[in-house]
Design a protein around this motif. Sequence first.
Motif, mmCIF file in Angstrom:
data_model
loop_
_atom_site.group_PDB
_atom_site.id
_atom_site.type_symbol
_atom_site.label_atom_id
_atom_site.label_comp_id
_atom_site.label_asym_id
_atom_site.label_seq_id
_atom_site.Cartn_x
_atom_site.Cartn_y
_atom_site.Cartn_z
ATOM 1 N N LYS A 1 0.871 -1.178 0.000
ATOM 2 C CA LYS A 1 0.000 0.000 0.000
ATOM 3 C C LYS A 1 0.900 1.217 0.000
ATOM 4 C CE LYS A 1 -3.897 2.224 2.329
ATOM 5 N NZ LYS A 1 -4.837 2.168 3.482
ATOM 6 N N GLY A 2 0.943 1.889 -1.168
ATOM 7 C CA GLY A 2 1.848 3.025 -1.293
ATOM 8 C C GLY A 2 3.285 2.567 -1.137
ATOM 9 N N ASN A 3 4.021 3.205 -0.241
ATOM 10 C CA ASN A 3 5.426 2.836 -0.038
ATOM 11 C C ASN A 3 5.607 1.882 1.151
ATOM 12 O OD1 ASN A 3 4.803 4.652 1.966
ATOM 13 N ND2 ASN A 3 6.805 5.683 1.906
ATOM 14 N N GLN A 4 4.528 1.249 1.546
ATOM 15 C CA GLN A 4 4.564 0.340 2.693
ATOM 16 C C GLN A 4 4.193 -1.076 2.279
ATOM 17 O OE1 GLN A 4 1.812 0.566 6.365
ATOM 18 N NE2 GLN A 4 3.633 1.731 6.964
ATOM 19 N N VAL A 5 4.924 -2.048 2.814
ATOM 20 C CA VAL A 5 4.686 -3.458 2.510
ATOM 21 C C VAL A 5 4.480 -4.213 3.818
ATOM 22 C CG1 VAL A 5 5.772 -5.590 1.696
ATOM 23 C CG2 VAL A 5 5.945 -3.521 0.330
ATOM 24 N N THR A 6 3.477 -5.088 3.838
ATOM 25 C CA THR A 6 3.218 -5.936 4.996
ATOM 26 C C THR A 6 3.469 -7.383 4.608
ATOM 27 O OG1 THR A 6 1.536 -4.412 5.836
ATOM 28 C CG2 THR A 6 1.530 -6.653 6.721
ATOM 29 N N VAL A 7 4.282 -8.068 5.381
ATOM 30 C CA VAL A 7 4.626 -9.470 5.128
ATOM 31 C C VAL A 7 4.081 -10.311 6.266
ATOM 32 C CG1 VAL A 7 6.476 -11.130 4.711
ATOM 33 C CG2 VAL A 7 6.758 -8.749 3.982
ATOM 34 N N ARG A 8 3.329 -11.349 5.937
ATOM 35 C CA ARG A 8 2.813 -12.290 6.931
ATOM 36 C C ARG A 8 3.199 -13.708 6.532
ATOM 37 N NH1 ARG A 8 -1.489 -8.587 6.454
ATOM 38 N NH2 ARG A 8 -2.047 -7.562 8.433
ATOM 39 N N GLY A 9 3.594 -14.477 7.507
ATOM 40 C CA GLY A 9 3.963 -15.866 7.245
ATOM 41 C C GLY A 9 4.680 -16.454 8.434
ATOM 42 N N SER A 10 5.304 -17.594 8.226
ATOM 43 C CA SER A 10 6.085 -18.206 9.297
ATOM 44 C C SER A 10 7.227 -17.257 9.677
ATOM 45 C CB SER A 10 6.659 -19.541 8.838
ATOM 46 O OG SER A 10 7.618 -19.344 7.814
ATOM 47 N N PRO A 11 7.737 -17.352 10.901
ATOM 48 C CA PRO A 11 8.835 -16.448 11.298
ATOM 49 C C PRO A 11 10.015 -16.494 10.346
ATOM 50 C CG PRO A 11 7.936 -17.552 13.229
ATOM 51 C CD PRO A 11 7.262 -18.174 12.034
ATOM 52 N N SER A 12 10.406 -17.698 9.904
ATOM 53 C CA SER A 12 11.558 -17.789 9.005
ATOM 54 C C SER A 12 11.218 -17.248 7.623
ATOM 55 C CB SER A 12 12.042 -19.238 8.900
ATOM 56 O OG SER A 12 11.020 -20.071 8.364
ATOM 57 N N GLY A 13 10.043 -17.601 7.097
ATOM 58 C CA GLY A 13 9.638 -17.129 5.777
ATOM 59 C C GLY A 13 9.500 -15.620 5.718
ATOM 60 N N ALA A 14 8.890 -15.032 6.747
ATOM 61 C CA ALA A 14 8.713 -13.579 6.779
ATOM 62 C C ALA A 14 10.057 -12.866 6.860
ATOM 63 C CB ALA A 14 7.821 -13.191 7.968
ATOM 64 N N GLU A 15 10.989 -13.418 7.655
ATOM 65 C CA GLU A 15 12.310 -12.800 7.777
ATOM 66 C C GLU A 15 13.090 -12.915 6.471
ATOM 67 O OE1 GLU A 15 15.680 -10.876 9.195
ATOM 68 O OE2 GLU A 15 13.577 -10.833 9.785
ATOM 69 N N GLN A 16 12.962 -14.052 5.800
ATOM 70 C CA GLN A 16 13.623 -14.211 4.507
ATOM 71 C C GLN A 16 13.075 -13.222 3.490
ATOM 72 O OE1 GLN A 16 12.853 -18.336 3.776
ATOM 73 N NE2 GLN A 16 14.425 -19.049 5.214
ATOM 74 N N ALA A 17 11.754 -13.034 3.478
ATOM 75 C CA ALA A 17 11.142 -12.068 2.566
ATOM 76 C C ALA A 17 11.622 -10.660 2.882
ATOM 77 C CB ALA A 17 9.616 -12.153 2.661
ATOM 78 N N ARG A 18 11.726 -10.340 4.179
ATOM 79 C CA ARG A 18 12.213 -9.013 4.561
ATOM 80 C C ARG A 18 13.636 -8.790 4.049
ATOM 81 N NH1 ARG A 18 15.548 -6.591 7.071
ATOM 82 N NH2 ARG A 18 16.514 -8.499 7.881
ATOM 83 N N ARG A 19 14.499 -9.804 4.234
ATOM 84 C CA ARG A 19 15.874 -9.679 3.757
ATOM 85 C C ARG A 19 15.909 -9.467 2.244
ATOM 86 N NH1 ARG A 19 17.305 -14.765 6.500
ATOM 87 N NH2 ARG A 19 17.827 -14.307 8.658
#
Length: 330
Positions: free
Chosen positions: A39-57
């Motif tokens: 949404k605009g310049n913001q991204v929300t990631v939901r998932g398993s702790p490892s999956g969400a952290e990998q997506a963030r990286r």
Amino acid sequence: MAHIVLTFDDNRLASALYGQFDENLARIEQKLGVDIRSKGNQVTVRGSPSGAEQARRALDHLYGLLQKGADLSQSEVDGAIRMAVAADDQPSLPTLEGKARMAVAQISTRKRTIHARSLNQDAYMRALERSELVFGIGPAGTGKTFLAVAHAAMLLERGLVERIVLSRPAVEAGERLGFLPGDMREKVDPYLRPLYDALYDMMPGDKVERAITAGVIEIAPLAFMRGRTLANAAVILDEAQNTTTMQMKMFLTRLGENARMIVTGDPSQIDLPPNTTSGLVEALRVLDGVPGIVTVRFNEGDVVRHPLVAEIVKAYDRAGTPGRRVDQAL
């Protein structure tokens, strides 16, 4: 279930990060099994702790590339995903800053900057920085030749070497030079074309032409290396699986003072006559454990060409490569 919110300070770069119709976000979702909403310049990631952290990286790394002026391709996105996953698999990986931010290896020339797209590419690029003799072994599409030429171009630009020497054995599926039309350069150019292509990708075309004319960049078949000592140079032997044992020994002993030597090849694609031992396979056996020599082995997981290339490599590996001799297997 983890919930991570990322905010990017440049809306234009954020849009490029998401990709057309959010295709880059969708690819990360698919590969990592997470849910990503923008949404605009913001991204929300939901998932398993490892999956969400990998997506963030992965997202953080890709945004960093955009900030440096890079364009994101599907290969860049896939590479960021591979490196983000590798950060979990290898907690002591030297490409990590702390435990959160990835700092992958890179090769930079005036024309472009290349970042590692897999753990083995990262290891290869770091080996090229610190070792005088590096073997890059693996299937087509893993970037072993391209990265070698890119590293040589970088060394030349920085004045760390005085010239580049690129070589290949002129052996391809039984063809013989004598039966090809033209003078010697016209005969060997088809064999050396991938090396030219990599050079032009890393350096301006006019500089490449001037350097070739001046002898600063030399592209020659392996037979032309005999009797020479290659000093103050970055020397690359490509398609080394098609050398004989004597040719490989001859080439390796050309290494001179302040020289870097890189040998690349794929032992599953040997085009030598039957009952001829590959010099590459023999060298890997003989030189195993010799201090100062680094061997990096790529696999289908490192393929950075079209995704189908990785599937093709896997299929041939499952079926067994026709014509590959048992004594030449790694």
